[in-house]
Design an enzyme around this catalytic site. Structure first.
Site, PDB file in Angstrom:
ATOM      1  N   ASP A  82      -3.338  21.491 -12.017  1.00 53.11           N
ATOM      2  CA  ASP A  82      -3.773  20.253 -12.677  1.00 53.11           C
ATOM      3  C   ASP A  82      -3.268  20.339 -14.120  1.00 53.11           C
ATOM      4  O   ASP A  82      -3.777  21.113 -14.923  1.00 53.11           O
ATOM      5  CB  ASP A  82      -5.306  20.155 -12.615  1.00 53.11           C
ATOM      6  N   TYR A 116     -12.616  20.372 -14.490  1.00 53.75           N
ATOM      7  CA  TYR A 116     -13.047  18.985 -14.701  1.00 53.75           C
ATOM      8  C   TYR A 116     -14.216  18.709 -13.744  1.00 53.75           C
ATOM      9  O   TYR A 116     -14.155  19.067 -12.555  1.00 53.75           O
ATOM     10  CB  TYR A 116     -11.864  18.053 -14.408  1.00 53.75           C
ATOM     11  N   LYS A 147      -4.937   9.915 -18.707  1.00 57.25           N
ATOM     12  CA  LYS A 147      -5.070  10.610 -19.976  1.00 57.25           C
ATOM     13  C   LYS A 147      -3.754  10.509 -20.763  1.00 57.25           C
ATOM     14  O   LYS A 147      -3.346   9.423 -21.092  1.00 57.25           O
ATOM     15  CB  LYS A 147      -5.521  12.048 -19.713  1.00 57.25           C
ATOM     16  N   ARG A 154       0.852  -1.189   0.000  1.00 57.75           N
ATOM     17  CA  ARG A 154       0.000   0.000   0.000  1.00 57.75           C
ATOM     18  C   ARG A 154       0.888   1.239   0.000  1.00 57.75           C
ATOM     19  O   ARG A 154       0.642   2.208  -0.702  1.00 57.75           O
ATOM     20  CB  ARG A 154      -0.944   0.021   1.208  1.00 57.75           C
TER      21      ARG A 154
HETATM   22  C1  LIG Z   1      -9.838  12.970 -15.890  1.00 57.66           C
HETATM   23  C2  LIG Z   1      -9.425  14.201 -15.176  1.00 57.66           C
HETATM   24  C3  LIG Z   1      -9.300  14.223 -13.780  1.00 57.66           C
HETATM   25  C4  LIG Z   1      -9.653  13.028 -12.924  1.00 57.66           C
HETATM   26  O1  LIG Z   1      -8.795  11.949 -13.116  1.00 57.66           O
HETATM   27  P1  LIG Z   1      -9.247  10.404 -13.019  1.00 57.66           P
HETATM   28  O2  LIG Z   1      -7.995   9.688 -13.399  1.00 57.66           O
HETATM   29  O3  LIG Z   1     -10.381  10.222 -13.969  1.00 57.66           O
HETATM   30  O4  LIG Z   1      -9.656  10.159 -11.614  1.00 57.66           O
HETATM   31  C5  LIG Z   1      -8.872  15.400 -13.194  1.00 57.66           C
HETATM   32  N1  LIG Z   1      -8.585  16.498 -13.917  1.00 57.66           N
HETATM   33  C6  LIG Z   1      -8.705  16.505 -15.261  1.00 57.66           C
HETATM   34  C7  LIG Z   1      -8.377  17.752 -16.015  1.00 57.66           C
HETATM   35  C8  LIG Z   1      -9.130  15.373 -15.935  1.00 57.66           C
HETATM   36  O5  LIG Z   1      -9.276  15.409 -17.265  1.00 57.66           O
END
Ligand SMILES: *Cc1c(COP(=O)(O)O)cnc(C)c1O
Length: 381
Positions: free
Chosen positions: A172, A100, A197, A48
């Protein structure tokens, strides 16, 4: 030695396995590790908290963002959650009004109930960020480019405001990827990624990451990472490491295809509006040029004279693009933010920032651009 991006993407954090010479980092499919005597171990106790495959990934991610420390999570949301755990009731957060959907949801539906206040401002105007700050503000959370209307925030300018006010500053960086933009170099304290992504890039893993430089902050985040336990397993860590080896090549192809698709759509009679930061008339174009290497493969379009039904009809007719949530994979995706990725945002709040019923978001993949354009041509005709 400071290697350049492509070399780091392929090698950082990875060493031939000392016991066998295996060149690729093994998938250490183990929950626990033998100790010679209590406390006498090789740096790994329980998976973990630490696992060698995940550690290689974290070191690679840190190198790509020019950071000292990386932490991988079982999703982008788990990474976001880990940062928010630094806050206490009464604290305030200044963040963007075009986020998001899942970030908006965890802010308003999870953390507001613990007495944390979120102030939503237009982060493409740094002065609005400054005006949102009070003596209770403990965190600035910025997404750039934003999802889905691709607004740009000036990372360095907001970084100065954060520093002046002694506020933790998180960017982010999911939409840009570490190839196009490195927020730590521009004054961010923490970079957050949905590695689901572009970083993993093959739409076969859900994962998140935090990258940072300050050791004391890393220790605080590591405490929550291990205590709460939203950490990824070795299989997914391996897949992400493998995906990263082509991140630079994929991003170059995404940008090149993005440009071709955006140029095709720009003057199309069925398109009322197009959002892509590479256009000189995009309001964030100059900021994008200043802080990003290229303009990316994310494009949003507003369809002319299309109601919800017509928008659905168009979104469902593609043959190369796939109608699906998510982005950043090698395959092209199309998404209807109002009902899919941003369905958790109230209609009034989303329409205020342009997430209207006839908006579609394209994640331009790395197929042949001519096939992508042909697909769009057919569907829009
Ligand atoms: C997809 C996304 C998230 C969340 O991530 P997950 O891997 O789906 O939990 C956060 N910020 C942005 C800009 C995203 O596109």
């Amino acid at each position: 030695m400071a290697y350049k991006f492509a070399t780091k993407a392929i090698h950082a954090g990875q060493h031939a396995d000392p016991s066998t010479g295996a060149v690729m980092t093994p998938i250490y499919q183990t929950s626990t590790y033998k100790q010679a005597s209590p406390g006498d171990h090789k740096g790994f106790e329980y998976s973990r908290g630490t696992n060698p495959t995940r550690k290689a990934l974290e070191d690679c991610l840190a190198a790509l963002e020019n950071g000292q420390f990386g932490l991988a999570f079982s999703s982008g949301m788990a990474a976001t959650d880990c940062v928010l755990r630094l806050l206490k009731p009464g604290d305030e957060v200044v963040t963007g009004d075009d986020l998001y959907g899942g970030s908006y949801r965890i802010f308003t539906k999870v953390y507001e109930q613990y007495g944390i206040k979120f102030v939503f401002v237009n982060t493409s105007d740094s002065e609005e960020v400054r005006r949102g700050i009070t003596e209770k503000t403990k965190l600035i959370w910025v997404e750039t480019p934003t999802n889905p209307t691709l607004k740009l925030a000036d990372i360095a300018e907001i970084g100065k405001i954060a520093k002046e006010n002694n506020i933790l500053y998180v960017v982010d960086n999911t939409f840009a990827s570490p190839y196009l933009q490195n927020p730590l170099d521009l004054g961010a304290d923490i970079v957050m990624h949905s590695a689901t992504k572009y970083i993993n890039g093959h739409s076969d893993v859900v994962m998140g990451a935090l990258i940072l430089n300050a050791e004391d902050l890393y220790k605080q985040l590591f405490f929550f990472y291990n205590a709460v336990g939203g950490t990824p397993g070795p299989q997914d860590s391996f897949l992400a490491l493998r995906g990263i080896k082509t991140l630079h090549l994929r991003m170059q192809a995404h940008c090149e295809n993005g440009r071709k698709v955006a140029e095709f759509l720009k003057n199309h009679p069925k398109i009322e509006k197009i959002y892509w930061p590479g256009f000189e008339d995009h309001p964030g174009h100059d900021i994008a040029k200043k802080q990003m290497k290229d303009f990316g493969g994310m494009i949003s379009i507003v369809l002319k004279d299309a109601d919800l039904q017509e928008t659905f009809r168009i979104a469902s007719r593609f043959t190369v693009f796939t109608l699906a949530e998510s982005l950043g994979g090698v395959e092209s995706l199309i998404n209807h933010p109002a009902t899919m990725t941003h369905g958790s945002i109230p209609k009034e709040a989303r329409e205020k920032v342009g997430v209207v019923d006839n908006l579609l978001r394209l994640s331009v993949g790395i197929e042949d651009a001519e096939d992508l354009i042909e697909d769009l041509k057919q569907v829009l005709s």
